[in-house]
Design an enzyme around this catalytic site. Structure first.
Site, PDB file in Angstrom:
ATOM      1  N   SER A 207       0.832  -1.197   0.000  1.00  0.00           N
ATOM      2  CA  SER A 207       0.000   0.000   0.000  1.00  0.00           C
ATOM      3  C   SER A 207       0.867   1.247   0.000  1.00  0.00           C
ATOM      4  CB  SER A 207      -0.916   0.004   1.225  1.00  0.00           C
ATOM      5  OG  SER A 207      -0.136   0.025   2.406  1.00  0.00           O
ATOM      6  N   ARG A 208       0.243   2.351  -0.375  1.00  0.00           N
ATOM      7  CA  ARG A 208       0.863   3.651  -0.185  1.00  0.00           C
ATOM      8  C   ARG A 208       0.482   4.172   1.202  1.00  0.00           C
ATOM      9  NH1 ARG A 208       3.038   5.846  -4.670  1.00  0.00           N
ATOM     10  NH2 ARG A 208       2.333   5.148  -6.723  1.00  0.00           N
ATOM     11  N   THR A 211      -1.571   7.995   6.319  1.00  0.00           N
ATOM     12  CA  THR A 211      -1.205   8.892   7.420  1.00  0.00           C
ATOM     13  C   THR A 211       0.199   8.601   7.962  1.00  0.00           C
ATOM     14  OG1 THR A 211      -2.242   7.431   9.056  1.00  0.00           O
ATOM     15  CG2 THR A 211      -3.608   9.180   8.117  1.00  0.00           C
ATOM     16  N   SER A 212       0.938   7.683   7.375  1.00  0.00           N
ATOM     17  CA  SER A 212       2.313   7.395   7.806  1.00  0.00           C
ATOM     18  C   SER A 212       3.290   8.127   6.883  1.00  0.00           C
ATOM     19  CB  SER A 212       2.573   5.879   7.774  1.00  0.00           C
ATOM     20  OG  SER A 212       2.489   5.394   6.450  1.00  0.00           O
ATOM     21  N   ASP A 269      -8.553   1.432  13.743  1.00  0.00           N
ATOM     22  CA  ASP A 269      -7.935   0.247  13.147  1.00  0.00           C
ATOM     23  C   ASP A 269      -8.330  -0.947  14.000  1.00  0.00           C
ATOM     24  OD1 ASP A 269      -6.538  -1.161  11.316  1.00  0.00           O
ATOM     25  OD2 ASP A 269      -4.561  -0.395  11.845  1.00  0.00           O
ATOM     26  N   SER A 277      -8.645  -6.795   6.195  1.00  0.00           N
ATOM     27  CA  SER A 277      -7.905  -5.981   5.240  1.00  0.00           C
ATOM     28  C   SER A 277      -6.644  -6.699   4.758  1.00  0.00           C
ATOM     29  CB  SER A 277      -7.534  -4.645   5.884  1.00  0.00           C
ATOM     30  OG  SER A 277      -6.646  -3.910   5.083  1.00  0.00           O
TER      31      SER A 277
END
Length: 520
Positions: A207-208, A211-212, A269, A277
């Site tokens: 994934s891109r 928020t990190s 989360d 997920s």
């Protein structure tokens, strides 16, 4: 106006995975049909249709009274040229809304309920408000393990699914994943070339960052193209045994990407959503064997060992029902792994480890080797306990670096040099002492404010680790930025707290008996 047909105008607003439709307040459609702001509408053009959320505007520069404006996401979905006539009408509620309402009241959902919800999410029939309601409801009324399994199944079924056995023949299809929350933890970019050099198939889709400061795809994009169509991805894996690609272009578990876009801004989360997920993406990508990294620490996603054990059991239950062989590994998440936080800085760490550079961060090297060893032990020809030695030999011999270069070339090597942002400042220790605490969340936030991941060279470069002795005025880390505004934002965050705690040596937490980066 005889019928609600209007020419399309491309408004040019990025609404991030939500189709938004714009009508002027004086549009005859609004006046005649009673359309209201935030109502759900259906737009049809050239045999295609989409469900969008209506925004009513007063500025003709955005949308004229006899135009139908579309956000970037809506424009791409409809796939027609500006000016093409489109029909607009009020949309019926998504078929699964009744099931969503039951979950909001705390009811347990059956397999067909979750399948209907996921199908509607994947088809973009849910607004952001409805998506948020689903995310919050499944967090407040925690999904039981069978609900998690059914949600995972439904998410797998909504997109494409790769059958590597059909593509390349028999044998384990291996992968590694971390649940996230630890800055700089870029072990996948080391594990893939090590495992691929061993001869195992390791097609890593990542994934891109949302928020990190960087996801694996963001960091790999410093080195190579990561937006690979599915057929090209398959060709690369057949040729090199591995890849490090962004999963968004492969249409694997697309409902997951939509849910993530809501979960991350809400900072939700939940364990059930996390398991669905991760495992839906891995099974859809064709993995048969998975090593899962669960970091534990006071500022990690999982804060205690009992919570990590509960999460591990949930992963194992769902993976078992999906016939995915899982090795869930609990690791030390008390501090970042490696030195760099941000795409360019993390890519530098990876290439230093692969090159056996004496300056390479040893915690990143050791953690990657131990996890790679666990993956290699999925090979039926490898005895249990031999994986670490094999992984170390592959890395030390240069075979991992050669394999990484082959993967980079196959994906499309980037010509730009690895250069950190040219602006920056150092953060120093306020007093003599020992590093007794490191705040993952604050360091990640500082790196984000400095510009990462959008500005690849932005981020944080760490100089010390947990347990290190420091002197007053000694640099703890350096912040890199490319723009003055980003540098100012990061400096303001640092002024509120550096993310490091300095104290007496006997106050260093001893939650893990192993060294940082090791696994249990």
């Amino acid at each position: 106006m005889s019928e609600p047909i209007l020419p399309i105008r491309r408004v040019g607003i990025d609404t991030w995975r939500e189709s938004v439709v714009f009508l002027h307040r004086d549009c005859p459609v609004v006046r005649a049909a009673g359309f209201q702001a935030l109502a759900k509408v259906r737009v049809q053009a050239n045999g295609k249709s989409l469900i969008g959320v209506l925004n009513v505007v007063d500025d003709e520069c955005i949308c004229a009274p006899r135009e139908l404006g579309l956000s970037e996401d809506a424009f791409r979905r409809l796939g027609v040229e500006p000016g093409h006539p489109a029909r607009i009408e009020q949309a019926e509620p998504a078929p699964s809304i009744a099931a969503l309402h039951r979950k909001i009241t705390g009811e347990r959902l059956e397999s067909h309920d979750l399948r209907a919800i996921v199908q509607d999410i994947a088809a973009a029939r849910y607004s952001k408000i409805e998506l948020a309601a689903f995310v919050v409801a499944t967090n407040q009324f925690e999904l039981d393990r069978d609900e998690v399994f059914h949600l995972t199944e439904a998410m797998i079924a909504t997109g494409q699914r790769i059958d590597w056995q059909r593509e390349v023949g028999s044998g384990p299809i291996v992968d590694k994943h971390c649940i996230g929350g630890i800055p700089g933890n870029r072990t996948s970019m080391l594990i893939v070339p090590i495992v691929a050099a061993h001869g195992m198939l390791c097609p890593k889709t990542s994934s891109r960052a949302i928020t990190s400061p960087a996801g694996t795809a963001d960091t790999m994009e410093v080195l190579a193209d990561v937006e690979l169509p599915l057929e090209r991805l398959k060709e690369i894996v057949r040729a090199t045994h591995g890849c490090l690609a962004w999963g968004g272009t492969a249409d694997l578990s697309p409902a997951d990407d939509i849910l993530i876009s809501v979960e991350r801004p809400l900072a939700i989360d939940s364990p059930g959503q996390m398991v669905a997920s991760i495992l839906s993406k891995k099974v859809a990508a064709g993995a048969t064997h998975l090593v899962l990294d669960i970091p534990v620490g006071p500022t990690a996603k999982v804060r205690s060992m009992p919570a990590a054990q509960r999460l591990k059991r949930l992963f194992e239950y769902v993976a078992g029902r999906l016939r995915l062989e899982l090795d869930a590994v609990i690791t030390d998440g008390r501090q970042p792994i490696g030195r760099g936080i941000g795409p360019v800085l993390e890519a530098r760490d990876v290439m230093q480890v692969l090159s056996n550079d004496p300056e390479a961060p040893q915690d990143l090297r050791q953690k990657a080797l131990r996890l790679a060893g666990r993956v290699i032990e999925f090979d039926p020809d490898v005895r249990g306990g031999d994986g670490y030695r094999i992984a170390r030999d592959i890395l030390d011999s240069g075979r991992a670096l050669a394999k990484m270069n082959a993967i980079i070339d196959a994906q499309g090597r980037r010509p730009e040099p690895l250069e950190p942002g040219t602006l920056g400042f150092e953060v120093t220790a306020p007093t003599d002492g020992t590093v007794i605490g490191v705040d993952n969340l604050r360091l990640a936030r500082i790196a984000r404010l400095s510009g990462a991941p959008q500005v690849r060279g932005a981020g944080v470069d760490l100089f010390v680790k947990l347990g290190d002795t420091v002197r007053a005025g000694q640099p703890l880390y350096r912040v890199h930025a490319q723009f003055d505004a980003d540098l100012a934002f990061a400096r303001r965050m640092v002024s509120e707290g550096s993310g490091f705690r300095i104290g007496a040596a006997d106050l260093v937490p001893r939650e893990f008996a192993t060294a940082p980066g090791d696994v249990q």
